[in-house]
Design a protein around this motif. Structure first.
Motif, PDB file in Angstrom:
ATOM      1  N   ARG A  21      37.534  37.450  37.836  1.00 52.25           N
ATOM      2  CA  ARG A  21      37.370  36.010  37.682  1.00 52.25           C
ATOM      3  C   ARG A  21      38.205  35.468  36.536  1.00 52.25           C
ATOM      4  NH1 ARG A  21      31.572  32.865  36.679  1.00 52.25           N
ATOM      5  NH2 ARG A  21      32.439  30.750  36.510  1.00 52.25           N
ATOM      6  N   GLY A  22      38.088  36.102  35.353  1.00 53.69           N
ATOM      7  CA  GLY A  22      38.842  35.627  34.205  1.00 53.69           C
ATOM      8  C   GLY A  22      40.337  35.811  34.377  1.00 53.69           C
ATOM      9  N   GLY A  23      40.728  36.977  34.898  1.00 53.47           N
ATOM     10  CA  GLY A  23      42.144  37.245  35.084  1.00 53.47           C
ATOM     11  C   GLY A  23      42.791  36.334  36.107  1.00 53.47           C
ATOM     12  N   LYS A  24      42.080  36.082  37.207  1.00 52.16           N
ATOM     13  CA  LYS A  24      42.642  35.204  38.244  1.00 52.16           C
ATOM     14  C   LYS A  24      42.814  33.784  37.713  1.00 52.16           C
ATOM     15  CE  LYS A  24      43.886  34.218  42.545  1.00 52.16           C
ATOM     16  NZ  LYS A  24      43.898  32.745  42.557  1.00 52.16           N
TER      17      LYS A  24
ATOM     18  N   PHE B 154      45.871  33.879  35.534  1.00 53.69           N
ATOM     19  CA  PHE B 154      47.038  34.061  36.394  1.00 53.69           C
ATOM     20  C   PHE B 154      47.445  32.722  37.031  1.00 53.69           C
ATOM     21  CE2 PHE B 154      48.507  34.716  40.799  1.00 53.69           C
ATOM     22  CZ  PHE B 154      49.675  35.428  40.574  1.00 53.69           C
ATOM     23  N   ASP B 155      46.455  31.981  37.511  1.00 54.27           N
ATOM     24  CA  ASP B 155      46.751  30.689  38.130  1.00 54.27           C
ATOM     25  C   ASP B 155      47.384  29.736  37.125  1.00 54.27           C
ATOM     26  OD1 ASP B 155      45.735  31.590  40.524  1.00 54.27           O
ATOM     27  OD2 ASP B 155      43.785  30.623  40.290  1.00 54.27           O
TER      28      ASP B 155
ATOM     29  N   MET C   1      51.031  30.685  36.686  1.00 53.30           N
ATOM     30  CA  MET C   1      51.861  30.267  37.817  1.00 53.30           C
ATOM     31  C   MET C   1      52.042  28.753  37.884  1.00 53.30           C
ATOM     32  SD  MET C   1      52.766  33.122  39.152  1.00 53.30           S
ATOM     33  CE  MET C   1      52.687  33.754  37.461  1.00 53.30           C
ATOM     34  N   ALA C   2      51.103  28.008  37.296  1.00 56.42           N
ATOM     35  CA  ALA C   2      51.148  26.546  37.371  1.00 56.42           C
ATOM     36  C   ALA C   2      51.964  25.923  36.240  1.00 56.42           C
ATOM     37  CB  ALA C   2      49.729  25.988  37.351  1.00 56.42           C
ATOM     38  N   ARG C   3      52.436  26.733  35.305  1.00 53.68           N
ATOM     39  CA  ARG C   3      53.250  26.205  34.218  1.00 53.68           C
ATOM     40  C   ARG C   3      54.529  25.567  34.758  1.00 53.68           C
ATOM     41  NH1 ARG C   3      53.850  29.770  29.066  1.00 53.68           N
ATOM     42  NH2 ARG C   3      56.016  29.377  29.618  1.00 53.68           N
TER      43      ARG C   3
ATOM     44  N   PRO D 130      43.717  42.749  44.737  1.00 51.58           N
ATOM     45  CA  PRO D 130      43.333  42.201  43.442  1.00 51.58           C
ATOM     46  C   PRO D 130      43.176  43.237  42.329  1.00 51.58           C
ATOM     47  CG  PRO D 130      41.385  42.465  44.770  1.00 51.58           C
ATOM     48  CD  PRO D 130      42.544  42.931  45.628  1.00 51.58           C
ATOM     49  N   ALA D 131      43.549  44.495  42.560  1.00 48.61           N
ATOM     50  CA  ALA D 131      43.460  45.473  41.470  1.00 48.61           C
ATOM     51  C   ALA D 131      44.309  45.026  40.289  1.00 48.61           C
ATOM     52  CB  ALA D 131      43.905  46.844  41.954  1.00 48.61           C
ATOM     53  N   SER D 132      45.478  44.517  40.568  1.00 48.70           N
ATOM     54  CA  SER D 132      46.324  43.941  39.530  1.00 48.70           C
ATOM     55  C   SER D 132      47.139  42.815  40.141  1.00 48.70           C
ATOM     56  CB  SER D 132      47.235  45.003  38.900  1.00 48.70           C
ATOM     57  OG  SER D 132      48.096  45.573  39.860  1.00 48.70           O
ATOM     58  N   THR D 133      47.723  42.006  39.274  1.00 55.56           N
ATOM     59  CA  THR D 133      48.453  40.832  39.748  1.00 55.56           C
ATOM     60  C   THR D 133      49.921  41.115  40.008  1.00 55.56           C
ATOM     61  OG1 THR D 133      48.797  40.141  37.454  1.00 55.56           O
ATOM     62  CG2 THR D 133      46.886  39.215  38.606  1.00 55.56           C
TER      63      THR D 133
END
Length: 504
Positions: A241-244, A247-248, A251-253, A465-468
């Motif tokens: 949850r925290g990592g996703k 990550f979002d 990617m949104a930068r 989802p193990a890693s991004t």
């Protein structure tokens, strides 16, 4: 050694700023720590950017000496790290002493890697001035550091995956500066390691902003780090949850950046028919030991076992007997314990699941749980494939080899997949391996996935989802490649070339 300040390390100084929070140790007195806001994050990133202008062009030999110095400074603080680490996390002293050894070993491993230059991937295409129809220029390529890196600490490894852990070691080895966001579960341990890094910076003459520490118990600092325009990449170990969410944000930068997140997995174990018939009970006992290691709080915890239904009972009986002997134990944080209990209760409430063992814990403690389900029911309920971060596991009874193949195909991305097999299982294993290698970063035979060797060939990562990022690892010397990028120099005078390209 400096006493604990509860402050942030920014440009070589321990500075205040932010709202105080109090730690929640398992034993001993809490410590008061300041929770950084955007102003402290910006100051740390500005210092890291300024330091990178120097640190990014240091020699491999000098950076290797710096990493060795960090390891020495951590070792010098060993007693304090063990005492604070055990009080804050509940982990036993022996575990923390071993983890400190691993932390220092991987720093020294990267130092040796730097001295060999294995990470550089140097290439040279010499000029061909007489080539027709067009001449070829002189082309030289080398891997170069990307800039300041934000690193997030993990709750379950307060040393090896935290302040000076694998992400920080790899980034510093690459020539990147680091701003580290401390985990609120062990702020005293975090500061002591940061003191060690600060001492190594002074000892080796590195720029003051080479490493910065931001303490925080809110999402604000982490979000600000990911979104800061000077951040060039992020290393993260933690929850899905925290990592996703982070990550979002990456990617949104306006300018997206690499986010190397390790988000956990269920790490399935396939017990193949001959192995199950020969040693189901022994495997059940072994699995229980792996499942409960560290109160089940390892990202490689083998949370699911797939075994032929004909031999499942012997495995389940032995596993249940071993798990029953485990008393509830303290988890890393109260939030971790709450999340574990919610996960266990959700699985126990599923009508298709047979609950064979459930030892409840209270407060910050957790007890083991064992669930059994048929292959068809597991395949029909995707919630059964969600990680329970703790000492709970699911045994899936497979009615046939085809069931095993179907389960393998249905898996989401994993850190590990394990085969327990005998020689007679080779044909089935040959059918499963091409499927499983697309699902995980590490495949094992006749072992347990808990325990990740720090070595050149290790891969700790896997498909989402193990890693991004399925092409990366957060453990082993290959981890340095996350924080490098290839640069080609065309017809460049020797004086302008990076030092590592001048002799090829």
């Amino acid at each position: 050694m400096t006493a604990l300040t509860g402050h942030h390390l920014i440009d070589g100084d321990w500075v205040g700023g932010g709202v105080p929070f109090t730690s929640d140790p398992v034993t001993g007195d809490p410590v008061t720590v300041l929770s950084a806001g955007t102003a402290q994050v910006d100051a740390a990133m500005q210092a890291a950017e300024a330091a990178f202008a120097i640190y990014g062009w240091t020699s491999r030999t000098d950076r290797a000496a710096f990493l060795d110095a960090i390891a020495d400074q951590i070792d010098a603080r060993g007693d304090a790290l063990t005492a604070h680490g055990s009080a804050e996390t509940g982990l036993p002293a022996a575990r923390l002493i071993g983890e400190r050894g691993r932390t220092c070993m991987q720093l020294r491993l990267f130092a040796d890697h730097l001295r060999r230059g294995d990470h550089l991937d140097r290439r040279h295409d010499a000029a061909l001035p007489d080539r027709a129809p067009l001449p070829r220029p002189d082309l030289r390529m080398v891997q170069r550091p990307i800039g300041p890196v934000a690193v997030f600490g993990a709750s379950n490894f307060p040393l090896a995956f935290s302040t000076a852990g694998g992400d920080t070691a790899a980034a510093l080895a690459a020539g990147c500066t680091v701003v580290y966001k401390g985990h609120p579960g062990h702020p005293a341990t975090t500061e002591i390691v940061a003191q060690a890094i600060a001492a190594a910076i002074l000892q080796t003459g590195m720029p003051a902003g080479t490493f910065g520490l931001i303490q925080s118990n809110t999402n604000e600092a982490g979000e600000a780090l990911v979104q800061h325009p000077l951040t060039r990449a992020v290393g993260f170990t933690g929850s899905y949850r925290g990592g996703k969410a982070l990550f979002d944000l990456a990617m949104a930068r306006p300018e997206p950046i690499p986010f190397f997140g390790e988000l956990g997995a269920i790490n399935p174990v396939f017990v193949l028919p001959a192995a199950a018939a020969a040693r189901a009970a022994a495997l059940g006992t072994g699995w229980a030991a792996s499942l409960t290691m560290g109160t089940g709080q390892f990202c490689t915890n083998p949370g699911v076992v797939v075994i032929p239904a004909a031999d499942a009972d012997a495995f389940i009986t032995a596993a249940a007997a071993a798990l029953q002997d485990m008393a509830p134990a303290a988890m890393l944080t109260l939030g971790t314990a709450d999340g574990y209990r919610r996960g266990v209760e959700s699985i126990a409430g599923a009508p298709e699941v047979d609950t064979r063992l459930h030892v409840p814990g209270t407060g910050r403690s957790a007890g083991p749980a064992l669930f059994v389900v048929d292959a068809a029911d597991w395949l029909a309920n995707d919630s059964l494939a969600i990680e329970m971060f703790g000492p709970a596991g699911i045994v899936i009874r497979a009615g046939s080899d085809a069931d095993m193949a179907t389960i393998a195909s249905a898996l989401h991305g994993q850190l590990t997949c394990t085969l327990q097999m005998d020689d007679a299982d080779t044909a089935l294993a040959q059918a499963l391996v091409p499927v499983l290698e697309r699902k995980a970063g590490r495949l094992l035979v006749n072992g347990w996935p808990t325990g990740v060797e720090v070595a050149d060939a290790m891969v700790h990562g896997g498909p989402f989802p193990a890693s991004t990022n399925f092409g990366a690892t957060s453990v082993g010397t290959l981890a340095i490649r996350r924080f490098l990028r290839p640069v080609c120099y065309q017809n460049m005078p020797t004086a302008l070339l990076p030092e590592d390209l001048r002799d090829i």
